[in-house]
Design a protein around this motif. Structure first.
Motif, PDB file in Angstrom:
ATOM      1  N   GLY A  38      -8.762  16.853  -1.368  1.00 57.63           N
ATOM      2  CA  GLY A  38      -8.164  17.994  -2.056  1.00 57.63           C
ATOM      3  C   GLY A  38      -8.682  18.056  -3.481  1.00 57.63           C
ATOM      4  N   ARG A  47      -4.282  23.124  -7.821  1.00 58.31           N
ATOM      5  CA  ARG A  47      -4.382  22.254  -6.642  1.00 58.31           C
ATOM      6  C   ARG A  47      -5.001  22.963  -5.442  1.00 58.31           C
ATOM      7  NH1 ARG A  47      -3.914  16.868  -7.935  1.00 58.31           N
ATOM      8  NH2 ARG A  47      -2.233  16.571  -9.428  1.00 58.31           N
ATOM      9  N   PHE A  49      -7.490  13.224   1.496  1.00 59.71           N
ATOM     10  CA  PHE A  49      -7.966  12.911   0.141  1.00 59.71           C
ATOM     11  C   PHE A  49      -9.243  13.655  -0.228  1.00 59.71           C
ATOM     12  CE2 PHE A  49      -5.385   9.872  -2.251  1.00 59.71           C
ATOM     13  CZ  PHE A  49      -4.302   9.869  -1.384  1.00 59.71           C
ATOM     14  N   PHE A  98       3.093  13.802 -11.145  1.00 59.66           N
ATOM     15  CA  PHE A  98       1.681  13.574 -10.786  1.00 59.66           C
ATOM     16  C   PHE A  98       1.358  14.017  -9.370  1.00 59.66           C
ATOM     17  CE2 PHE A  98       0.960   9.859  -7.981  1.00 59.66           C
ATOM     18  CZ  PHE A  98       2.242   9.334  -7.885  1.00 59.66           C
ATOM     19  N   LYS A  99       2.401  14.214  -8.574  1.00 61.15           N
ATOM     20  CA  LYS A  99       2.262  14.790  -7.233  1.00 61.15           C
ATOM     21  C   LYS A  99       3.665  15.195  -6.798  1.00 61.15           C
ATOM     22  CE  LYS A  99       2.819  10.684  -4.350  1.00 61.15           C
ATOM     23  NZ  LYS A  99       2.264   9.853  -3.296  1.00 61.15           N
ATOM     24  N   GLU A 142       4.057   6.731  -3.140  1.00 60.87           N
ATOM     25  CA  GLU A 142       5.319   7.282  -3.620  1.00 60.87           C
ATOM     26  C   GLU A 142       5.627   8.529  -2.807  1.00 60.87           C
ATOM     27  OE1 GLU A 142       5.478   7.653  -7.895  1.00 60.87           O
ATOM     28  OE2 GLU A 142       4.654   5.652  -8.090  1.00 60.87           O
ATOM     29  N   CYS A 195      -0.745   4.230 -10.253  1.00 62.55           N
ATOM     30  CA  CYS A 195      -1.634   3.278  -9.578  1.00 62.55           C
ATOM     31  C   CYS A 195      -3.114   3.613  -9.718  1.00 62.55           C
ATOM     32  CB  CYS A 195      -1.267   3.188  -8.104  1.00 62.55           C
ATOM     33  SG  CYS A 195       0.325   2.412  -7.840  1.00 62.55           S
ATOM     34  N   PHE A 247       0.819  -1.223   0.000  1.00 61.44           N
ATOM     35  CA  PHE A 247       0.000   0.000   0.000  1.00 61.44           C
ATOM     36  C   PHE A 247       0.846   1.264   0.000  1.00 61.44           C
ATOM     37  CE2 PHE A 247      -2.223  -3.422   2.243  1.00 61.44           C
ATOM     38  CZ  PHE A 247      -3.330  -3.560   1.427  1.00 61.44           C
ATOM     39  N   LEU A 248       2.116   1.131  -0.407  1.00 65.20           N
ATOM     40  CA  LEU A 248       2.995   2.295  -0.262  1.00 65.20           C
ATOM     41  C   LEU A 248       2.591   3.456  -1.166  1.00 65.20           C
ATOM     42  CD1 LEU A 248       5.077   2.450  -2.894  1.00 65.20           C
ATOM     43  CD2 LEU A 248       6.174   0.599  -1.686  1.00 65.20           C
ATOM     44  N   LYS A 260      -6.443  -4.489  -2.110  1.00 59.21           N
ATOM     45  CA  LYS A 260      -5.617  -3.467  -2.750  1.00 59.21           C
ATOM     46  C   LYS A 260      -6.425  -2.595  -3.704  1.00 59.21           C
ATOM     47  CE  LYS A 260      -2.413  -1.045  -4.254  1.00 59.21           C
ATOM     48  NZ  LYS A 260      -1.007  -0.858  -4.316  1.00 59.21           N
ATOM     49  N   PHE A 294      -6.586  13.060  -9.794  1.00 61.24           N
ATOM     50  CA  PHE A 294      -5.541  12.084  -9.475  1.00 61.24           C
ATOM     51  C   PHE A 294      -4.876  11.547 -10.729  1.00 61.24           C
ATOM     52  CE2 PHE A 294      -9.608   9.682  -9.429  1.00 61.24           C
ATOM     53  CZ  PHE A 294      -9.342   8.697 -10.376  1.00 61.24           C
ATOM     54  N   GLY A 295      -3.617  11.142 -10.539  1.00 64.35           N
ATOM     55  CA  GLY A 295      -2.859  10.502 -11.618  1.00 64.35           C
ATOM     56  C   GLY A 295      -1.907   9.509 -10.991  1.00 64.35           C
TER      57      GLY A 295
HETATM   58  C1  UDX Z   1      -1.567   5.430  -4.275  1.00 72.84           C
HETATM   59  C2  UDX Z   1      -2.119   4.967  -2.937  1.00 72.84           C
HETATM   60  O1  UDX Z   1      -2.243   6.100  -2.045  1.00 72.84           O
HETATM   61  C3  UDX Z   1      -1.226   3.915  -2.320  1.00 72.84           C
HETATM   62  O2  UDX Z   1      -1.776   3.427  -1.109  1.00 72.84           O
HETATM   63  C4  UDX Z   1      -1.074   2.770  -3.314  1.00 72.84           C
HETATM   64  O3  UDX Z   1      -0.182   1.794  -2.810  1.00 72.84           O
HETATM   65  C5  UDX Z   1      -0.564   3.282  -4.658  1.00 72.84           C
HETATM   66  O4  UDX Z   1      -1.414   4.322  -5.132  1.00 72.84           O
HETATM   67  P1  UDX Z   1       0.396   7.088  -5.032  1.00 72.84           P
HETATM   68  O5  UDX Z   1       0.134   6.677  -6.446  1.00 72.84           O
HETATM   69  O6  UDX Z   1       1.789   7.212  -4.555  1.00 72.84           O
HETATM   70  O7  UDX Z   1      -0.321   6.072  -4.019  1.00 72.84           O
HETATM   71  O8  UDX Z   1      -0.315   8.511  -4.873  1.00 72.84           O
HETATM   72  P2  UDX Z   1      -1.320   9.213  -3.868  1.00 72.84           P
HETATM   73  O9  UDX Z   1      -0.586   9.911  -2.816  1.00 72.84           O
HETATM   74  O10 UDX Z   1      -2.396   8.290  -3.456  1.00 72.84           O
HETATM   75  O11 UDX Z   1      -1.942  10.315  -4.855  1.00 72.84           O
HETATM   76  C6  UDX Z   1      -2.584   9.918  -6.066  1.00 72.84           C
HETATM   77  C7  UDX Z   1      -3.053  11.100  -6.859  1.00 72.84           C
HETATM   78  O12 UDX Z   1      -4.173  11.709  -6.234  1.00 72.84           O
HETATM   79  C8  UDX Z   1      -2.031  12.214  -7.055  1.00 72.84           C
HETATM   80  O13 UDX Z   1      -2.078  12.646  -8.396  1.00 72.84           O
HETATM   81  C9  UDX Z   1      -2.500  13.299  -6.108  1.00 72.84           C
HETATM   82  O14 UDX Z   1      -2.116  14.587  -6.535  1.00 72.84           O
HETATM   83  C10 UDX Z   1      -4.003  13.111  -6.185  1.00 72.84           C
HETATM   84  N1  UDX Z   1      -4.731  13.632  -5.007  1.00 72.84           N
HETATM   85  C11 UDX Z   1      -4.452  13.132  -3.768  1.00 72.84           C
HETATM   86  C12 UDX Z   1      -5.701  14.594  -5.173  1.00 72.84           C
HETATM   87  O15 UDX Z   1      -5.975  15.041  -6.293  1.00 72.84           O
HETATM   88  N2  UDX Z   1      -6.379  15.043  -4.068  1.00 72.84           N
HETATM   89  C13 UDX Z   1      -6.123  14.574  -2.821  1.00 72.84           C
HETATM   90  O16 UDX Z   1      -6.787  15.038  -1.886  1.00 72.84           O
HETATM   91  C14 UDX Z   1      -5.136  13.585  -2.665  1.00 72.84           C
END
Ligand code: UDX
Length: 449
Positions: free
Chosen positions: A263, A424, A261, A334-335, A159, A272, A156-157, A216, A268-269
């Motif tokens: 925001g 954002r 989450f 992507f973040k 990045e 995953c 569940f990590l 997952k 999201f991108g």
């Molecule tokens: C995600 C899951 O959080 C993680 O548990 C899983 O193992 C892999 O997929 P990750 O891809 O690293 O992790 O990114 P995450 O921090 O979840 O953010 C995903 C996307 O959502 C990003 O583009 C981020 O900018 C966007 N996001 C996040 C929003 O648009 N709004 C939010 O409030 C939070």
């Protein structure tokens, strides 16, 4: 303690997992087909940006507890083989590409030493896979005659926090075979492997294969849904003059909802969330329960609509036609805290603005050099000042600290027309307006409260 472990696949998941397993005291070999990546890892150098990873690599490669190889024969001694290869979206289809998982299984079958009476051998799948994969892999392992046990142990990590999430996870999940005698052996091996986080009280959920696989994708679907929910509210706020950031703050105080989450922005991108919800829908279709996940299609659609909205805002800011307009794009990953460009909303928006004739200047603290290599057609200056120079619109698309902390008054003289699009919702609209900017948020209306 001190088990021999192999990790197949040394990308964002595998490289971190390998380094963290060494940190937990195990002797680890990481295997990948990518020679360049293995060459770097073997020197203790991280091939991508991930907080805490360089230190672990350096420490454990130097101590000899962690090594990396492209030679599959070197995994033979391992007692647990972790599968950490990618399952990207298939070209032009929703489903996951299982090529690398299948190759990893074939490699293990060919090269793993067969188990001995006092030394069982376990394959632990960590890759995100369509539900039903574990059962099929277990059948392949059984057919190979090597009597290797399979467990599913999803990861569940996040990045940017991958090391922390691996060493101190918020939960550990084991998917075990239905035969409890075999399952107990698998559990004992995983318990030994994760002795440190388990001793620290990390919750452990033990389930069967399909549950572990589903956990997952369910978790990622939930997170994606939460983001699309707030982005849908952003659309309502835009239509009514509401402010989605206040709305999110207010609903988040209900601890059944929570603030995380929520925001709203360009959506999201990453490697995953987008591909996982699509693969989940595709699998539900194969299972004849597609209706259960039709809502995810809407989650995906809302998410992609955010990108259109950002482009519309840019058009609005320049008064219609984008051709020849200079747009400064701040942030392209992507973040923040990663150099990962996979399915980056920022990159998609920038590419589409460019295709519509805008003149882009893109900066990113981590992925600037990667973008320069991959997209020589795009202009990627070294500094924010260069990017802002003469801009008609500034778009903040990835909330890196260096961009969210920009002083609007200080940078105003650099631009041609002071238009700021806050992709954002991380800037203070009043502060930017007071400094003379026209501020465009994502669902923040024109609220003054
Ligand atoms: C995600 C899951 O959080 C993680 O548990 C899983 O193992 C892999 O997929 P990750 O891809 O690293 O992790 O990114 P995450 O921090 O979840 O953010 C995903 C996307 O959502 C990003 O583009 C981020 O900018 C966007 N996001 C996040 C929003 O648009 N709004 C939010 O409030 C939070």
């Amino acid at each position: 303690m001190d088990m021999r472990i192999s990790v197949i696949g040394c990308g964002y998941l595998g490289a971190v997992h390998a380094a963290c397993m060494a940190e937990l005291g195990h002797e680890v070999v990481g295997l990948d087909v990518d020679e360049a990546k293995i060459a770097k890892l073997s020197q203790g150098i991280a091939p991508f940006i991930e907080q805490g990873l360089p230190e672990l690599l350096e420490k454990h490669v130097a101590s000899g507890r962690l090594r990396f190889t492209t030679n599959p024969a070197e995994i033979s001694e391992a007692q647990i083989h972790f599968i950490g290869v990618g399952t990207p979206q298939q070209q032009g289809r929703l489903g996951a590409d299982m090529t690398y998982v299948n190759q990893a299984v074939a490699t293990i079958i060919e090269h793993a030493n067969p188990p001995q009476a006092d030394k069982p051998v376990l394959v632990a799948g960590k890759s995100t896979v369509p539900v039903g994969t574990a059962e099929a892999i277990a059948a392949d392992l059984a057919a190979s005659g090597k009597d290797i046990i399979l467990a599913w142990n999803p990861e569940f990590l996040r990045e940017g926090y991958a090391v922390q999430d691996t060493l101190t996870p918020d939960r550990i999940v084991y998917g075990l075979p239905e035969d409890h005698a075999v399952g107990d052996v698998a559990k004992a091996l995983l318990d030994e492997c994760y002795a440190t986080p388990l001793a620290a009280g990390t919750p452990l959920v033990v389930a069967n294969y399909p549950t572990a696989e589903l956990v997952k994708v369910a978790a990622n679907s939930f997170l994606a849904t939460k983001i699309s929910f707030i982005n849908a509210m952003a659309e309502l706020c835009d239509a009514t003059g509401g402010d989605v950031t206040r709305l999110a703050e207010a609903i988040g105080y209900d601890d059944r909802i929570g603030h995380k989450f929520l925001g709203a922005g360009i959506g999201f991108g990453g490697g995953c969330l987008p591909k996982d919800i699509r693969a989940f829908m595709a699998r539900a279709g194969e299972l004849g329960v597609d209706q259960a996940l039709t809502f995810l299609r809407e989650v995906d659609t809302i998410n992609l609509r955010r990108r259109d909205h950002a482009i519309n805002l840019a058009e609005e800011a320049v008064g219609g036609r984008l051709v020849g307009k200079k747009i400064a794009v701040l942030g392209i990953t992507f973040k923040p805290d990663t150099d990962d460009l996979r399915d980056s909303p920022a990159l998609d928006i920038a590419s589409r603005l460019w295709a519509r004739g805008a003149e882009l200047a893109i900066v990113d603290p981590a992925a600037g050099h990667i973008l320069r290599e991959r997209r020589p057609d795009l202009t990627v200056p070294e500094t924010v000042e260069e990017a802002l120079d003469g801009a008609d619109v500034v778009m903040l698309l990835t909330p890196w600290k260096e961009y969210t902390q920009l002083d609007p008054a200080e940078i105003l003289p650099l631009v041609d027309t002071p238009n700021i699009i806050d992709g954002r919702n991380v800037l203070n609209p009043q502060q930017w307006a007071d400094a003379g900017w026209t501020y465009y948020g994502m669902g923040r209306g024109v609220a003054t409260w």
